[in-house]
Scaffold this motif. Structure first.
Motif, PDB file in Angstrom:
ATOM      1  N   VAL A 118       0.865  -1.179   0.000  1.00 24.92           N
ATOM      2  CA  VAL A 118       0.000   0.000   0.000  1.00 24.92           C
ATOM      3  C   VAL A 118       0.900   1.227   0.000  1.00 24.92           C
ATOM      4  N   THR A 121       0.938   7.202  -0.530  1.00 20.95           N
ATOM      5  CA  THR A 121       0.094   8.264  -1.108  1.00 20.95           C
ATOM      6  C   THR A 121      -1.359   8.118  -0.692  1.00 20.95           C
ATOM      7  N   ILE A 122      -1.751   6.903  -0.285  1.00 16.86           N
ATOM      8  CA  ILE A 122      -3.129   6.685   0.172  1.00 16.86           C
ATOM      9  C   ILE A 122      -3.176   6.838   1.683  1.00 16.86           C
ATOM     10  N   ASP A 124      -6.094   7.441   3.561  1.00 18.70           N
ATOM     11  CA  ASP A 124      -7.303   6.879   4.173  1.00 18.70           C
ATOM     12  C   ASP A 124      -7.610   5.483   3.645  1.00 18.70           C
ATOM     13  N   TYR A 125      -6.595   4.679   3.446  1.00 19.24           N
ATOM     14  CA  TYR A 125      -6.806   3.335   2.889  1.00 19.24           C
ATOM     15  C   TYR A 125      -7.726   2.506   3.780  1.00 19.24           C
ATOM     16  N   GLN A 128     -11.374   3.340   3.526  1.00 20.45           N
ATOM     17  CA  GLN A 128     -12.017   2.850   2.307  1.00 20.45           C
ATOM     18  C   GLN A 128     -12.269   1.342   2.373  1.00 20.45           C
ATOM     19  N   ARG A 135     -14.641   4.458  -1.574  1.00 22.81           N
ATOM     20  CA  ARG A 135     -13.554   3.840  -2.356  1.00 22.81           C
ATOM     21  C   ARG A 135     -13.335   4.577  -3.682  1.00 22.81           C
ATOM     22  N   THR A 136     -12.070   4.700  -4.057  1.00 23.60           N
ATOM     23  CA  THR A 136     -11.688   5.405  -5.271  1.00 23.60           C
ATOM     24  C   THR A 136     -11.042   4.424  -6.253  1.00 23.60           C
ATOM     25  N   GLU A 138      -8.049   4.590  -7.300  1.00 22.36           N
ATOM     26  CA  GLU A 138      -6.723   4.284  -6.772  1.00 22.36           C
ATOM     27  C   GLU A 138      -6.788   3.144  -5.765  1.00 22.36           C
ATOM     28  N   PHE A 139      -7.848   3.116  -4.971  1.00 12.09           N
ATOM     29  CA  PHE A 139      -8.023   2.057  -3.985  1.00 12.09           C
ATOM     30  C   PHE A 139      -8.118   0.693  -4.671  1.00 12.09           C
ATOM     31  N   ASN A 193       3.035   2.568   2.876  1.00 11.31           N
ATOM     32  CA  ASN A 193       2.232   3.203   3.907  1.00 11.31           C
ATOM     33  C   ASN A 193       2.631   2.658   5.275  1.00 11.31           C
TER      34      ASN A 193
END
Length: 220
Positions: A118, A121-122, A124-125, A128, A135-136, A138-139, A193
């Motif tokens: 992970v 850059t994420i 709020d992984y 999500q 969820r985006t 990218e997720f 992350n």
């Protein structure tokens, strides 16, 4: 002329002759002395040249770099910087070969399930994960590759490994081996992350001496 006058004349003549002979001798000596001095000087100079010690520059034969002893990479102790660096290099080579031999140039779960891919850059992984509405794209991309690591990421993680201890042993075919414990305190500057990957972690590595040198045969 009386006898006294004759004696005086003889003394004067004799003295004059002695003076002339002395002057002649001095002139001859002064004439030949520079040549003898020159010859003597040349002989001394030649002697000094022959006996002058030859200076040999040995700077090229002295190696300034400290190289690892391939026969015993742990000769400076298991807690030495050289030993840790040596194990890190072997482990990086191990995963480099794995990555280059795969179709996508990636390695699946190189660190088991202890570390997930992970990126940092994420932020709020986890949010999500538990909240599908947030969820985006990218997720979903991260989810698809969460177990697969490219070599650069693997290498950056390995740079944080610390060698704790090794036990010297023999394999079943009597090859010299080291069974080592590695500590990964964090994944700083790995690009991963750190919130989702909280250490520390322990790993075990087996290093076996082959004909071409040491190599990693297992890592877990």
């Amino acid at each position: 002329m009386n006898n006294l006058s004759k004696l005086n004349i003889v003394l004067i003549v004799t003295t004059a002759i002695a003076v002339i002979i002395a002057i002649y001798a001095l002139l001859k000596i002064n004439k030949t002395e520079p040549a003898s001095i020159q010859v003597e000087s040349e002989m001394i100079a030649k002697s000094e040249t022959v006996n002058e010690p030859k200076i040999v520059n040995n700077s090229e034969s002295v190696s300034e770099s400290v190289e690892i002893n391939e026969e015993d990479p742990f000769s400076n102790g298991f807690d030495s910087i050289e030993a840790t660096g040596y194990v890190q290099n072997l482990l990086q080579e191990y995963f480099y070969n794995k990555a280059m031999n795969s179709s996508d140039k990636k390695v699946r779960e190189p660190f088991g399930r202890k570390i997930i891919n992970v990126p940092n850059t994420i932020i709020d992984y986890r949010k999500q994960v538990y909240n599908p509405q947030t969820r985006t794209e990218e997720f979903f991309e991260v989810q698809k590759n969460i177990s697969y690591f490219d070599f650069d990421t693997i290498s950056s993680v390995i740079n944080n490994f610390q060698l704790v201890n090794c036990d010297k042993t023999l394999t079943r075919n009597s090859k010299l081996a080291y069974d080592c414990i590695l500590l990964l305190p964090d994944i700083y500057e790995s690009g991963l992350n750190e919130t989702e990957n909280k250490g520390p972690w322990n790993f075990r590595i087996l290093i076996v001496k082959q004909d071409s040198g040491y190599e990693v045969t297992s890592f877990e």
